[in-house]
Design an enzyme around this catalytic site. Structure first.
Site, PDB file in Angstrom:
ATOM      1  N   GLU A  89      57.017  34.347  37.184  1.00  0.00           N
ATOM      2  CA  GLU A  89      57.228  35.626  36.882  1.00  0.00           C
ATOM      3  C   GLU A  89      56.310  36.612  37.727  1.00  0.00           C
ATOM      4  OE1 GLU A  89      54.862  34.331  33.324  1.00  0.00           O
ATOM      5  OE2 GLU A  89      53.352  35.764  33.764  1.00  0.00           O
ATOM      6  N   CYS A 113      41.124  26.701  36.289  1.00  0.00           N
ATOM      7  CA  CYS A 113      40.113  27.606  35.835  1.00  0.00           C
ATOM      8  C   CYS A 113      40.485  27.779  34.243  1.00  0.00           C
ATOM      9  CB  CYS A 113      40.387  29.176  36.077  1.00  0.00           C
ATOM     10  SG  CYS A 113      40.248  29.461  38.019  1.00  0.00           S
ATOM     11  N   CYS A 116      42.562  30.445  32.265  1.00  0.00           N
ATOM     12  CA  CYS A 116      43.679  30.839  32.688  1.00  0.00           C
ATOM     13  C   CYS A 116      45.127  30.013  32.391  1.00  0.00           C
ATOM     14  CB  CYS A 116      43.821  30.776  34.272  1.00  0.00           C
ATOM     15  SG  CYS A 116      45.151  31.261  35.192  1.00  0.00           S
ATOM     16  N   SER A 211      38.018  36.371  42.987  1.00  0.00           N
ATOM     17  CA  SER A 211      37.979  36.067  41.471  1.00  0.00           C
ATOM     18  C   SER A 211      36.190  35.475  41.494  1.00  0.00           C
ATOM     19  CB  SER A 211      38.901  35.365  40.905  1.00  0.00           C
ATOM     20  OG  SER A 211      39.922  35.967  40.840  1.00  0.00           O
ATOM     21  N   ASN A 287      42.356  38.817  28.810  1.00  0.00           N
ATOM     22  CA  ASN A 287      43.800  38.714  27.859  1.00  0.00           C
ATOM     23  C   ASN A 287      43.655  37.697  27.165  1.00  0.00           C
ATOM     24  OD1 ASN A 287      46.299  39.897  27.140  1.00  0.00           O
ATOM     25  ND2 ASN A 287      46.450  40.555  29.400  1.00  0.00           N
TER      26      ASN A 287
HETATM   27  N1  SAH Z   1      44.759  32.657  41.724  1.00  0.00           N
HETATM   28  C1  SAH Z   1      44.127  33.889  42.337  1.00  0.00           C
HETATM   29  C2  SAH Z   1      45.144  34.730  42.033  1.00  0.00           C
HETATM   30  C3  SAH Z   1      46.035  34.722  40.786  1.00  0.00           C
HETATM   31  S1  SAH Z   1      45.152  35.014  39.216  1.00  0.00           S
HETATM   32  C4  SAH Z   1      43.055  34.067  41.499  1.00  0.00           C
HETATM   33  O1  SAH Z   1      42.228  33.418  40.851  1.00  0.00           O
HETATM   34  O2  SAH Z   1      42.258  35.229  42.076  1.00  0.00           O
HETATM   35  C5  SAH Z   1      44.854  36.511  39.245  1.00  0.00           C
HETATM   36  C6  SAH Z   1      43.693  37.238  38.424  1.00  0.00           C
HETATM   37  O3  SAH Z   1      43.785  37.077  36.999  1.00  0.00           O
HETATM   38  C7  SAH Z   1      42.367  36.210  38.580  1.00  0.00           C
HETATM   39  O4  SAH Z   1      41.173  37.175  38.758  1.00  0.00           O
HETATM   40  C8  SAH Z   1      42.352  35.602  37.486  1.00  0.00           C
HETATM   41  O5  SAH Z   1      40.831  35.015  37.146  1.00  0.00           O
HETATM   42  C9  SAH Z   1      42.720  36.596  36.512  1.00  0.00           C
HETATM   43  N2  SAH Z   1      43.284  36.086  35.106  1.00  0.00           N
HETATM   44  C10 SAH Z   1      43.714  34.810  34.859  1.00  0.00           C
HETATM   45  N3  SAH Z   1      43.828  34.685  33.375  1.00  0.00           N
HETATM   46  C11 SAH Z   1      43.586  36.001  32.861  1.00  0.00           C
HETATM   47  C12 SAH Z   1      43.597  36.304  31.592  1.00  0.00           C
HETATM   48  N4  SAH Z   1      43.979  35.740  30.573  1.00  0.00           N
HETATM   49  N5  SAH Z   1      43.204  37.546  31.409  1.00  0.00           N
HETATM   50  C13 SAH Z   1      42.786  38.484  32.248  1.00  0.00           C
HETATM   51  N6  SAH Z   1      42.886  37.963  33.624  1.00  0.00           N
HETATM   52  C14 SAH Z   1      43.261  36.697  34.283  1.00  0.00           C
HETATM   53 FE1  SF4 Z   2      44.791  29.521  39.486  1.00  0.00          FE
HETATM   54 FE2  SF4 Z   2      43.713  31.819  39.887  1.00  0.00          FE
HETATM   55 FE3  SF4 Z   2      44.378  30.911  37.370  1.00  0.00          FE
HETATM   56 FE4  SF4 Z   2      42.373  29.926  38.597  1.00  0.00          FE
HETATM   57  S1  SF4 Z   2      42.792  31.934  37.847  1.00  0.00           S
HETATM   58  S2  SF4 Z   2      43.829  28.810  37.424  1.00  0.00           S
HETATM   59  S3  SF4 Z   2      42.853  30.262  40.576  1.00  0.00           S
HETATM   60  S4  SF4 Z   2      45.857  31.104  39.056  1.00  0.00           S
END
Ligand code: SAH
Ligand code: SF4
Length: 337
Positions: A89, A113, A116, A211, A287
């Site tokens: 996406e 994580c 996520c 992050s 979120n």
């Molecule tokens: N893997 C990389 C980039 C993709 S995630 C990283 O972790 O930085 C991009 C951002 O979205 C990260 O800061 C992640 O922690 C955040 N993220 C993931 N799930 C989320 C959620 N449910 N609500 C808000 N931010 C979220």
């Molecule tokens: Fe991967 Fe970024 Fe999600 Fe962590 S927050 S699981 S590094 S996409």
């Protein structure tokens, strides 16, 4: 055979030199693809027949298919199907300064994580350079407007797909390709320390977001598996080195998870950790998703937390929320399908 969207202009020049052809063919081809939006070698009328015959043996044009689109006033979310049927996406966001696209870099993510969706889905494979470029081209064609900013913050850990990200950035920034200014490109990483150091050398002008999500190892270990490989001290040290080399301000992303990392004590600890670093903190309201138990912090606690950081002289912004009713968070649309 490889996708024509996967190659940088420099590498295409080398290809033509190796074929005893003219180096400038690369620029001609880029002009057809990225300026004139042509997607067939046969339409490239200023290039001689022999060169076209050769290049057709080694390169092809491919597409990614839009299979779902969700729209809100300030955001559009796309679900794409790739040629091997995997789904990814991208999110388009409309700002007063331009239009940004949030790009996915992998199918799933292995960083695990706990908050996520992408981490829950695990990595299937890296995205190729063309699959990343095609997210931008397909969206531009769909919205009939130029994309001005790119954030690599969609599904996946970009620094776990490092070489492809570097070529991708090169094509995005190339004046003969997408011509998006280098300062308009942002990469977000969960903190792969050796790659942060490398990135300072390779792409010193690209914006870097880290992050962080926790002020200490105890909390970070619980929510981000990567912290067991590169702990907070190593991460902060690598960011300091990055700033020393690049002279750029770094963004620390901080998701607010209710009763996990959002207490006043956490705010003071975070301020102490970041004191003196050329950075700002981007507070992200979490979120919530159906599949994961974390809760979003109360709005009042988010303001308190930011207030403490400000008092402690840490630059802080709260991330503007784009259409949370269109599953805007990382990986959510994909996991619903
Ligand atoms: N893997 C990389 C980039 C993709 S995630 C990283 O972790 O930085 C991009 C951002 O979205 C990260 O800061 C992640 O922690 C955040 N993220 C993931 N799930 C989320 C959620 N449910 N609500 C808000 N931010 C979220
Ligand atoms: Fe991967 Fe970024 Fe999600 Fe962590 S927050 S699981 S590094 S996409």
């Amino acid at each position: 055979m490889r996708s024509i969207y996967s190659i940088t202009r420099k590498k295409l020049e080398d290809y033509f030199i190796n074929k005893n052809d003219k180096k400038f063919r690369a620029t001609q081809i880029f002009d057809w693809i990225y300026r004139k939006n042509i997607n067939s070698f046969d339409d490239m009328t200023n290039i001689n027949k022999d060169s076209i015959t050769n290049i057709k043996e080694d390169f092809y044009f491919n597409k990614i298919k839009i299979i779902k689109k969700q729209e809100d006033i300030d955001v559009k979310k796309y679900l794409f199907e790739l040629s091997d049927k995997n789904k990814i996406e991208s999110v388009v966001m409309y700002h007063d300064y331009g239009i940004s696209v949030c790009i996915s870099s992998q199918i799933g993510c292995n960083m695990g994580c706990t908050f996520c969706e992408s981490g829950r889905l695990k990595k299937v494979r890296n995205l190729t350079v063309d699959e990343m470029i095609l997210q931008i081209l397909t969206i531009q064609e769909d919205i009939k407007q130029r994309i001005s900013h790119i954030v690599i913050m969609g599904i996946g850990e970009p620094f776990d797909n490092y070489e492809n990200i570097i070529d991708f950035i090169n094509i995005v920034n190339d004046p003969y390709a997408l011509a998006i200014g280098i300062r308009h490109i942002t990469v977000s990483t969960s903190g792969i320390v050796p790659k942060i150091k490398l990135f300072a050398q390779d792409c010193p002008a690209v914006n870097l977001a880290i992050s962080l999500h926790a002020p200490n190892n105890e909390i970070r270990n619980k929510i981000m598996k990567i912290n067991k490989v590169y702990n907070i001290e190593e991460l902060i040290e690598s960011v300091k080195q990055y700033i020393k080399i690049t002279n750029r301000r770094v963004t620390f992303e901080y998701i607010m998870l209710k009763d996990i990392n959002d207490t006043d004590e956490c705010a003071y600890m975070l301020a102490k950790l970041l004191k003196g670093i050329n950075c700002y903190v981007n507070i992200i309201p979490y979120n919530e998703t159906n599949n994961i138990g974390f809760k979003r912090s109360n709005t009042s606690q988010i303001s308190r937390f930011c207030g403490i950081l400000k008092e402690e002289k840490i630059n802080v912004t709260i991330r503007r929320e784009f259409g949370s009713n269109v599953s805007a968070a990382c990986g959510q649309l994909r996991s619903e399908n």
